[in-house]
Design a protein around this motif. Sequence first.
Motif, PDB file in Angstrom:
ATOM      1  N   ASP A 265       0.832  -1.204   0.000  1.00  0.00           N
ATOM      2  CA  ASP A 265       0.000   0.000   0.000  1.00  0.00           C
ATOM      3  C   ASP A 265       0.863   1.249   0.000  1.00  0.00           C
ATOM      4  N   SER A 266       0.414   2.271  -0.713  1.00  0.00           N
ATOM      5  CA  SER A 266       1.059   3.572  -0.651  1.00  0.00           C
ATOM      6  C   SER A 266       0.443   4.368   0.498  1.00  0.00           C
ATOM      7  N   VAL A 267       1.304   4.971   1.316  1.00  0.00           N
ATOM      8  CA  VAL A 267       0.811   5.769   2.445  1.00  0.00           C
ATOM      9  C   VAL A 267       0.899   7.265   2.140  1.00  0.00           C
ATOM     10  N   ARG A 268       1.276   7.613   0.913  1.00  0.00           N
ATOM     11  CA  ARG A 268       1.401   9.027   0.573  1.00  0.00           C
ATOM     12  C   ARG A 268       0.021   9.636   0.343  1.00  0.00           C
ATOM     13  N   PRO A 269      -0.306  10.723   1.036  1.00  0.00           N
ATOM     14  CA  PRO A 269      -1.607  11.362   0.827  1.00  0.00           C
ATOM     15  C   PRO A 269      -1.598  12.329  -0.349  1.00  0.00           C
ATOM     16  N   TYR A 270      -2.699  12.383  -1.055  1.00  0.00           N
ATOM     17  CA  TYR A 270      -2.933  13.382  -2.103  1.00  0.00           C
ATOM     18  C   TYR A 270      -4.291  14.026  -1.821  1.00  0.00           C
ATOM     19  N   PRO A 271      -4.392  14.791  -0.750  1.00  0.00           N
ATOM     20  CA  PRO A 271      -5.712  15.255  -0.291  1.00  0.00           C
ATOM     21  C   PRO A 271      -6.380  16.276  -1.201  1.00  0.00           C
ATOM     22  N   ARG A 272      -5.589  17.066  -1.940  1.00  0.00           N
ATOM     23  CA  ARG A 272      -6.154  18.143  -2.753  1.00  0.00           C
ATOM     24  C   ARG A 272      -6.040  17.808  -4.235  1.00  0.00           C
ATOM     25  N   LEU A 273      -6.887  18.426  -5.024  1.00  0.00           N
ATOM     26  CA  LEU A 273      -6.794  18.251  -6.470  1.00  0.00           C
ATOM     27  C   LEU A 273      -5.426  18.706  -6.968  1.00  0.00           C
ATOM     28  N   HIS A 274      -4.878  19.762  -6.383  1.00  0.00           N
ATOM     29  CA  HIS A 274      -3.571  20.265  -6.784  1.00  0.00           C
ATOM     30  C   HIS A 274      -2.503  19.184  -6.652  1.00  0.00           C
ATOM     31  N   ASP A 275      -2.547  18.409  -5.568  1.00  0.00           N
ATOM     32  CA  ASP A 275      -1.554  17.357  -5.343  1.00  0.00           C
ATOM     33  C   ASP A 275      -1.653  16.282  -6.420  1.00  0.00           C
ATOM     34  N   LEU A 276      -2.866  15.858  -6.727  1.00  0.00           N
ATOM     35  CA  LEU A 276      -3.072  14.845  -7.754  1.00  0.00           C
ATOM     36  C   LEU A 276      -2.719  15.384  -9.135  1.00  0.00           C
ATOM     37  N   TRP A 277      -3.067  16.632  -9.361  1.00  0.00           N
ATOM     38  CA  TRP A 277      -2.755  17.272 -10.649  1.00  0.00           C
ATOM     39  C   TRP A 277      -1.251  17.255 -10.890  1.00  0.00           C
ATOM     40  N   ARG A 278      -0.491  17.602  -9.852  1.00  0.00           N
ATOM     41  CA  ARG A 278       0.963  17.639  -9.975  1.00  0.00           C
ATOM     42  C   ARG A 278       1.531  16.245 -10.219  1.00  0.00           C
ATOM     43  N   MET A 279       0.974  15.248  -9.552  1.00  0.00           N
ATOM     44  CA  MET A 279       1.436  13.868  -9.721  1.00  0.00           C
ATOM     45  C   MET A 279       1.305  13.411 -11.169  1.00  0.00           C
ATOM     46  N   VAL A 280       0.171  13.767 -11.803  1.00  0.00           N
ATOM     47  CA  VAL A 280      -0.086  13.313 -13.177  1.00  0.00           C
ATOM     48  C   VAL A 280       0.646  14.186 -14.187  1.00  0.00           C
ATOM     49  N   SER A 281       0.551  15.509 -14.031  1.00  0.00           N
ATOM     50  CA  SER A 281       1.052  16.406 -15.071  1.00  0.00           C
ATOM     51  C   SER A 281       2.568  16.424 -15.157  1.00  0.00           C
ATOM     52  N   MET A 366      -4.944  17.785 -17.361  1.00  0.00           N
ATOM     53  CA  MET A 366      -3.620  17.563 -16.772  1.00  0.00           C
ATOM     54  C   MET A 366      -2.576  17.274 -17.851  1.00  0.00           C
ATOM     55  N   THR A 367      -2.975  16.509 -18.861  1.00  0.00           N
ATOM     56  CA  THR A 367      -2.052  16.173 -19.949  1.00  0.00           C
ATOM     57  C   THR A 367      -1.678  17.413 -20.747  1.00  0.00           C
ATOM     58  N   VAL A 368      -2.673  18.234 -21.043  1.00  0.00           N
ATOM     59  CA  VAL A 368      -2.395  19.476 -21.768  1.00  0.00           C
ATOM     60  C   VAL A 368      -1.504  20.386 -20.924  1.00  0.00           C
ATOM     61  N   ASP A 369      -1.785  20.468 -19.639  1.00  0.00           N
ATOM     62  CA  ASP A 369      -0.963  21.290 -18.756  1.00  0.00           C
ATOM     63  C   ASP A 369       0.477  20.785 -18.709  1.00  0.00           C
ATOM     64  N   SER A 370       0.657  19.462 -18.744  1.00  0.00           N
ATOM     65  CA  SER A 370       1.998  18.884 -18.764  1.00  0.00           C
ATOM     66  C   SER A 370       2.772  19.376 -19.985  1.00  0.00           C
ATOM     67  N   ALA A 371       2.114  19.423 -21.134  1.00  0.00           N
ATOM     68  CA  ALA A 371       2.762  19.916 -22.347  1.00  0.00           C
ATOM     69  C   ALA A 371       3.073  21.404 -22.231  1.00  0.00           C
ATOM     70  N   VAL A 372       2.136  22.164 -21.683  1.00  0.00           N
ATOM     71  CA  VAL A 372       2.351  23.610 -21.519  1.00  0.00           C
ATOM     72  C   VAL A 372       3.567  23.856 -20.632  1.00  0.00           C
ATOM     73  N   GLN A 373       3.653  23.125 -19.512  1.00  0.00           N
ATOM     74  CA  GLN A 373       4.791  23.309 -18.607  1.00  0.00           C
ATOM     75  C   GLN A 373       6.100  22.923 -19.288  1.00  0.00           C
ATOM     76  N   HIS A 374       6.060  21.890 -20.108  1.00  0.00           N
ATOM     77  CA  HIS A 374       7.260  21.470 -20.829  1.00  0.00           C
ATOM     78  C   HIS A 374       7.756  22.591 -21.743  1.00  0.00           C
ATOM     79  N   TYR A 375       6.853  23.200 -22.503  1.00  0.00           N
ATOM     80  CA  TYR A 375       7.265  24.235 -23.445  1.00  0.00           C
ATOM     81  C   TYR A 375       7.601  25.545 -22.745  1.00  0.00           C
TER      82      TYR A 375
END
Length: 397
Positions: A265-281, A366-375
Amino acid sequence: MGQTARVSAFAWISAVSLAAWLWLLLCQGFFWRTDVRLPPRREPDVWPYVCVVVPARDEAAVLPDSLPSLLAQEYPGRAEVILVDDGSTDGTGELARDLARRHGGLALTVDSPGEPPTGWTGKLWAVRHGIGLARARGPEFLLLSDADIAHTPDSLRALVASAEGGGFDMVSQMARLRVASVWERLVVPAFVYFFAQLYPFRRIGRKGSRTAAAAGGCVLLRAATADRARVPDAIRHAVIDDVALARAVKHSGGHVWLGLADRVDSVRPYPRLHDLWRMVSRSAYAQLRHNPLLLAGTVAGLALVYLVPPVALAGGAATGDAAAAWLGAAAWLVMTGTYVPMLRYYGQPLWLAPLLPFTAFLYLLMTVDSAVQHYRGRGAAWKGRTYSRPDAVTDEA
């Protein structure tokens, strides 16, 4: 006539979406089933020596919930833990030593590799250092376990017995991620569902299949296989290191298995949308090899498969286009049905299943944001490090 043509086109698009879902249901390795668990086990007469390598960077918040579970492994053979403190600023290394003193169990070594050189991601540089320390001890297996992963006391024993029983060179388990907050309930099961859709577990474990993936939080790897595959040197640039690792092992002739976890099991919390967004993007655009055409195709594919069904149902009902409405409803029903097993695996209410289009829309953004951050030159940022040009694995799944 123009209105009729638009309605007819809408119905055709809905039909294509339904066809896509029927293909996913029957022809994509039954990705939606959650019964791929550890393969049959064979307990060896002499248990192999295992070194557990844990890369850790600023993990003081989760280490008390994870490291003691590794130290407490009830393993019949020889095993020890090597924690690689990757330049932490929160006392991760000293906390690990203190936990070992208080909890006892397997022997613990804490060491640091220093800053990674150009061309290496931080985690893989730490893994390389840990594997180097392990090699000097001569283990037969390496267990690569992330610092946020907690194991039941029989986890290592079950992993080794499964590798021995199935003749696998690598056995990896997709840790059960934490699902507690509202956003975790909405996003986390879908994350694993999408991963399984992209890399169907049944295909990964099939000999001769080119599909390769792993879950980086829990990977049991034969030491000889790691040497043959030149791991981790061969994948030193990889941001999506678990998929790159599995491909390197397969390309070296290794037999790989990946499935869902019962003991990890992973014990790392992702309580906010921002946390999950960062994990994916942080790594989504790397998964697309930083290719704008792949990005456009992915966005179009997500829209067609996940967004068209509810839009077709609502739009068809509003405009009187019965064909579009019925086709959209059918596609949405198939989509919902394939998501139910994953929600059950995570113990979540089934009324979340029809909300999958909304979650897919979030992943699209999130995927589009990942590309934006890359560029913008920010690339894959994680724990104070930014990889502006991370390595995308170039081999096809």
